[in-house]
Scaffold this active site. Structure first.
Site, short mmCIF file in Angstrom:
data_model
loop_
_atom_site.label_atom_id
_atom_site.label_comp_id
_atom_site.label_asym_id
_atom_site.label_seq_id
_atom_site.Cartn_x
_atom_site.Cartn_y
_atom_site.Cartn_z
N SER A 53 0.34 -1.37 -0.18
CA SER A 53 -0.07 0.06 0.16
C SER A 53 1.46 1.68 0.20
O SER A 53 1.89 1.45 1.06
CB SER A 53 -0.89 -0.41 1.02
N LYS A 54 -0.08 2.42 -0.37
CA LYS A 54 0.90 3.75 -0.85
C LYS A 54 1.34 3.66 0.60
O LYS A 54 2.36 5.00 0.63
CB LYS A 54 -0.26 4.83 -1.10
N ARG A 55 0.59 3.62 1.64
CA ARG A 55 0.95 4.53 3.21
C ARG A 55 2.50 4.06 3.14
O ARG A 55 3.16 5.15 4.19
CB ARG A 55 -0.18 3.66 3.87
#
Ligand code: GLU
Length: 488
Positions: A263-265
């Protein structure tokens, strides 16, 4: 073995990459494109690009052009697509709406799908009630048994409708994935989901099946987030009386730290981000192919040309792949070291300009990038790695001292080194010659290497840690090296 071809007119393997143009290219999408490309090419087949833009709310302008560009940089070429044409076009789903209507009408006439007139409000209430009871949200099939006359009356009255797939009410749906084998779904768990939305736009579930069939796709490679859709898709093939292609659901990609879906996070997930940081396409390809493909040997370095020959379904597995950026750095360092100095310098120039460096003297810049070559993990590190060469950093004189050497002694040693170095002319000013001359000289006077080389290195670099003084002196050239010694 081309056993998967049965039922298809085509004798050539045909695979597709079917992205939705919703923004930058996710690493998972690059892997999907790569696996599609390699499976196609390793079997002498074709790769088709199809743009799945039926979710218009999520569409980002320019995303299609941008992904075509990025895939080209990666070295992945298509045989058909919106940018190339081909006899199975159009290759953009919103340009195929008439086709979808023709096929949904066919299923409607055969009673395999139905019109649903339920309002948004009713559906929302239903969903909320199900969620409150901790039940999986699903349509209660109110419209499933409307008679033709009832449905027509509603259409006449101007009521909007969607088209839903009629799921079997009991029994099991068996599907076959090439990596996982047979998977059994209970019909009771399947929802009569929407195939055509009220504006007449198909959902993924419908357009994808119709297109894969009409485009004569022989093997579908898609992420395993689509496993839940698999029984619905297979039932649709059955409703149409079509032979489905083979399905290969690629394994999940997990974050190295803390697991969980990439994920981008947790860091960058877009190919464009990695390219901007100075990861080379060949490193990204090498890294991506090992996210789910396991070569027979323990060979780590794979070029696209080799993969086109060696890649095979047999090497693919279903267990999740771990996204380890340290591994990506390893590949990138490797491919950076394979570049000629001229190539590397060309790749570094934009990053040096961004770092505000004067790159006017190309020969000098080449010497600097050559010195950095073995130390770079990414091209964007070139600025920080060569800063001290372009400009001597300010340093405290204390740094010139080595162990018990006093500052006064360091100064004397530097002065002696300087007069030795001055004897070496421009033509002999190379790392090897400098090293040989100075080491012999130190030995000759009975000195300790550290007492001379440490101050020399600091004088040349201004840094506590840096490459050897001879490498640096070579890169800086005679004039600049002597100037820095003078300053010290
Ligand atoms: N448009 C879908 C996506 O972008 C494609 C999935 C598939 O390959 O079938 O995820």
């Amino acid at each position: 073995m081309f056993s998967f071809l049965f039922g298809h007119k085509n004798t050539k393997p045909r695979l597709r990459f079917a992205p939705s143009p919703t923004g930058f290219l996710h690493i998972g999408s690059l892997r999907a494109a790569l696996f599609g490309y390699l499976l196609a090419k390793s079997q002498g087949g074709d790769l088709i690009l199809r743009i799945e833009d039926t979710d218009q709310k999520r569409e980002v302008t320019g995303a299609t052009e941008s992904l075509i560009k990025v895939l080209k940089i990666m070295g992945l070429e298509f045989d058909e697509g919106p940018h190339l044409g081909g006899k199975y076009g159009p290759y953009i789903q919103t340009q195929r709406l008439d086709i979808y209507h023709e096929y949904s009408d066919k299923l409607l006439a055969e009673g395999k799908v139905y019109r649903c007139f339920c309002s948004e409000e009713r559906l929302t209430e239903m969903r909320e009630a199900q969620e409150a009871k901790k039940e999986a949200p699903r349509y209660d099939r109110l419209c499933r048994d409307l008679s033709v006359a009832e449905a027509e009356a509603k259409i006449k009255a101007g009521e909007k409708f969607v088209i839903r797939q009629k799921m079997p009410l009991n029994g099991e749906v068996k599907v076959y994935d090439e990596l996982r084998g047979e998977i059994i779904f209970k019909a009771a768990d399947l929802d009569d989901h929407v195939l055509i939305k009220s504006a007449g736009i198909p959902t993924y579930q419908f357009a994808n099946v119709v297109d894969d069939h009409l485009m004569e796709i022989t093997q579908v490679t898609r992420g395993d987030e689509w496993l839940g859709s698999f029984p619905k898709n297979i039932l649709l093939y059955r409703d149409f009386g079509w032979t489905p292609p083979k399905f290969i659901h690629m394994p999940l990609i997990l974050n190295k730290v803390g697991g969980g879906k990439l994920s981008k996070r947790k860091g960058d997930v877009f190919v464009e981000d990695y390219l901007a940081k100075g990861y080379l396409p060949e490193a990204l390809i090498n890294f991506c192919v090992l996210l789910g493909w396991h070569p027979k040997s323990d060979q780590e370095i794979w070029t696209l040309a080799e993969l086109k020959k060696e890649f095979s379904l047999a090497g693919m597995g279903a267990s999740p792949a771990i996204f380890d950026t340290a591994k990506l750095d390893y590949y990138n360092s490797y491919y950076l070291r394979q570049k000629s100095v001229a190539e590397l310098t060309k790749l570094c120039l934009p990053y040096l300009v961004k770092a505000g460096r004067d790159i006017g003297d190309l020969k000098r810049t080449e010497k600097f990038t050559a010195l950095a070559q073995d130390r770079l993990k990414t091209l964007s590190e070139i600025g920080a790695t060569t800063d001290f060469l372009f400009e001597l950093p300010a340093y405290a004189p204390e740094l010139l001292r080595w162990k018990i050497l006093t500052l006064e002694e360091a100064k004397i040693n530097l002065a002696r080194l300087k007069s030795e170095l001055e004897k070496i002319n421009e033509g002999n000013w190379t790392k090897d010659r400098l090293e040989k001359t100075i080491l012999t000289w130190i030995k000759g006077i009975g000195g300790q290497n550290g007492d001379y080389l440490w101050p020399l290195r600091v004088a040349l670099t201004g840094l506590k840690n840096s490459p050897s003084p001879f490498e640096v002196a070579d890169a800086l050239g005679r004039g600049e090296s002597l100037r820095r010694l003078n300053l010290a």
